[in-house]
Write a protein that holds these residues in place. Structure first.
Motif, short mmCIF file in Angstrom:
data_model
loop_
_atom_site.label_atom_id
_atom_site.label_comp_id
_atom_site.label_asym_id
_atom_site.label_seq_id
_atom_site.Cartn_x
_atom_site.Cartn_y
_atom_site.Cartn_z
N HIS A 1 -20.20 82.40 86.39
CA HIS A 1 -20.35 80.96 86.75
C HIS A 1 -19.26 80.41 87.76
O HIS A 1 -19.53 79.39 88.32
CB HIS A 1 -20.44 80.12 85.57
CG HIS A 1 -19.23 80.12 84.63
ND1 HIS A 1 -18.78 81.14 84.14
CD2 HIS A 1 -18.49 79.13 84.66
CE1 HIS A 1 -17.82 80.73 83.43
NE2 HIS A 1 -17.45 79.81 83.56
N MET B 1 -21.39 77.43 80.38
CA MET B 1 -22.57 76.68 80.91
C MET B 1 -23.70 77.02 80.30
O MET B 1 -24.07 78.10 79.95
CB MET B 1 -22.59 77.44 82.41
CG MET B 1 -21.33 77.08 83.37
SD MET B 1 -21.18 75.33 83.68
CE MET B 1 -19.92 74.88 82.50
N PHE C 1 -21.92 83.68 81.68
CA PHE C 1 -21.85 82.23 82.26
C PHE C 1 -20.83 81.42 81.48
O PHE C 1 -21.20 80.28 81.54
CB PHE C 1 -23.05 81.78 82.65
CG PHE C 1 -24.09 82.80 83.48
CD1 PHE C 1 -23.53 82.76 85.08
CD2 PHE C 1 -25.14 83.39 83.25
CE1 PHE C 1 -24.35 83.39 85.79
CE2 PHE C 1 -26.02 84.27 83.94
CZ PHE C 1 -25.48 84.23 85.21
N GLN D 1 -22.48 76.40 89.24
CA GLN D 1 -23.20 75.34 88.37
C GLN D 1 -22.89 74.10 88.77
O GLN D 1 -23.76 73.43 89.14
CB GLN D 1 -23.16 75.76 87.00
CG GLN D 1 -23.73 77.12 86.31
CD GLN D 1 -25.21 77.42 86.88
OE1 GLN D 1 -26.04 76.58 86.50
NE2 GLN D 1 -25.25 78.34 87.66
N PRO E 1 -27.46 77.35 91.95
CA PRO E 1 -27.14 77.30 90.53
C PRO E 1 -28.17 78.20 89.83
O PRO E 1 -28.03 78.64 88.48
CB PRO E 1 -27.08 76.18 89.89
CG PRO E 1 -28.10 75.36 90.71
CD PRO E 1 -28.18 76.00 92.09
N ALA E 2 -29.49 78.53 90.43
CA ALA E 2 -30.70 79.43 89.45
C ALA E 2 -30.75 80.38 90.02
O ALA E 2 -31.63 80.55 91.06
CB ALA E 2 -31.69 78.17 89.74
N MET F 1 -26.61 76.60 81.55
CA MET F 1 -27.58 77.20 82.29
C MET F 1 -29.04 76.46 82.18
O MET F 1 -30.09 77.14 81.99
CB MET F 1 -27.67 78.71 82.07
CG MET F 1 -26.41 79.38 82.42
SD MET F 1 -25.72 79.18 83.95
CE MET F 1 -26.79 80.23 85.01
N SER G 1 -30.64 74.91 84.43
CA SER G 1 -31.50 75.24 85.80
C SER G 1 -32.11 76.46 85.49
O SER G 1 -32.88 76.60 86.86
CB SER G 1 -30.70 74.79 86.87
OG SER G 1 -29.70 75.70 86.87
N GLN H 1 -16.82 74.89 90.58
CA GLN H 1 -17.43 76.23 90.64
C GLN H 1 -18.00 76.66 92.01
O GLN H 1 -17.65 77.72 92.51
CB GLN H 1 -18.44 76.37 89.53
CG GLN H 1 -17.69 76.49 88.09
CD GLN H 1 -18.98 76.09 86.94
OE1 GLN H 1 -20.14 76.35 87.38
NE2 GLN H 1 -18.59 75.66 85.82
#
Length: 418
Positions: free
Chosen positions: A308, A248, A245, A329, A352-353, A250, A252, A333
């Motif tokens: 991502h 990012m 990713f 994300q 995003p998750a 991340m 979330s 993106q």
């Protein structure tokens, strides 16, 4: 010829400038890059001089500020451009600016201040006004519900940019003897911006009002061998799935390492996981944790690329002919995720998750034979290196300046003085 390349952002904002720098040096130019201090090693590896600008981009990204603090953060980024760039730009013949819009506004203002021509480049079309697509909304400033007319949305976008960044930019300009800018976005984009994206992945509409020069994506050919232990892992079984990713953090996704490994394992595959700025480090026998590596060499050897949706990663994965799963994300993106899905070369993850169920489902689809066949077919249509095209344009424009011949090439740069 001396050229300054300026950006502020993540690795995806810096690597294309490195590609352009290498091409310019091959044509005899002296090049320096203004970028966050995080990327000194990346640039030094290619022998390119870094002029560090602003705080660490990684640390700024990890802070995940609330939308209300965006103008304050942007003001700091703009001020950093005025502080660091003048000394680097003073003896240059031209500037190429990109990265987050307030940083580009500051850098282009410095070019105006020291009297050198400049051009703005975007790595995707969503920041370039056109009735064919809508702009991206800024955090905390959603567009009014029900508004669908793209021209109206672009007018609202211009107001948002002015509200967020206008005061900070014009304050710095005034302190440096420059007149105020009425519309920040239009000032940054200029009359003829460059679009450094592959026309297969990100085509610019031919009927657009804006005169855009689409060079193709900028990438640096990478001939570095893969690490011996990674080679051994690749050779030990069927092609694994790559998961990374990039820059990012991340925020979330909870339990992301477990979700990644178990989703890949559910497809009967092993995983290669890049720890990136999210610091992913799953501990499993069927998982290889990767730091820095040559994606151009790695991606053709894996079964799928989960990422991502950054412009650079999407472009590299597309050129490799390997199917993708894009877990977008923010910012552009989701657009790249849709492009991958629309081209039939992969799957756009919903949201995003990722969960075990959602990522497993997306991977199951992307690993179908028809997606690999389509990915290979699209890869064969992608264009040549856009960095070489852009370097050639800059050299030709510089030659036109020396002989006082201001033709079409030269007009694609904004003239010194705004």
């Amino acid at each position: 010829m001396r050229v300054l390349l300026s950006t502020y952002g993540s690795r995806g904002d810096v690597e294309p400038l490195l590609a352009l720098a290498v091409q310019l040096r091959a044509l005899g130019a002296d090049v320096r890059v203004c970028a966050p201090p995080d990327f000194e090693g990346l640039l030094a590896g290619a022998g390119v001089t870094l002029v560090p600008v602003g705080p660490s981009a990684r640390e700024l990204t990890k802070l995940a500020p609330p939308p209300s603090s965006l103008p304050e953060r942007a003001a700091g980024v703009i001020a950093a451009q005025f502080s660091a760039i003048p000394a680097a730009a003073g003896d240059c013949d031209a500037m190429v600016a990109t990265g987050m819009l307030p940083a580009a506004a500051g850098a282009l203002s410095v070019a105006e201040m020291v009297g050198i021509p400049s051009v703005y480049v975007s790595f995707q079309k969503l920041v370039l006004p056109s009735p064919d697509h809508a702009p991206l909304a800024y955090p905390g400033r959603p567009f009014p519900p029900g508004v669908r007319d793209n021209r109206v949305l672009w007018e609202l976008d211009a107001l948002s940019v002015d509200a967020l960044f206008g005061e900070a930019l014009n304050g710095c300009r005034a302190r440096n003897g420059l007149p105020p800018v009425d519309h920040v976005r239009d000032y940054v984009i200029g009359a003829r911006p460059w679009l450094a994206a592959d026309p297969v992945l990100d085509p610019w509409p031919s009927a657009s009002d804006l005169a855009v020069v689409q060079t193709g994506a900028w990438f640096q050919p990478d001939d570095r061998p893969l690490p011996a232990d990674l080679e051994a892992f690749l050779d030990a079984g069927a092609p694994p799935v790559y998961v990374g990713f990039g820059s990012m953090p991340m925020h979330s996704a909870e339990n992301l390492p477990r979700v990644v490994v178990e989703s890949v394992r559910a497809q009967g595959r092993r995983a290669i996981v890049s720890h990136g700025w999210a610091d992913l480090s799953p501990d499993a026998d069927d998982c290889f944790v990767l730091g820095e590596a040559n994606h151009q060499a790695l991606f053709p050897r894996v079964a799928a690329v989960v990422h991502h949706g950054g412009a650079g990663t999407t472009s590299t994965a597309t050129r490799s002919g390997t199917p993708q799963v894009v877990v977008p994300q923010l910012a552009d993106q989701p657009y790249w995720a849709r492009r991958v899905a629309d081209l039939g070369i992969g799957v756009a993850h919903d949201g995003p998750a990722p969960t075990l169920e959602s990522l497993s489902s997306a991977l199951r689809t992307a690993l179908l034979p028809e997606f690999r066949a389509r990915a290979a077919a699209v890869a064969a249509t992608t264009g040549a290196d856009g960095a070489a095209v852009a370097a050639g344009l800059l050299v030709e424009m510089s030659a036109g300046r020396v002989c006082a011949c201001r033709g079409d090439f030269w007009r694609s740069l904004r003239p010194a003085g705004g």
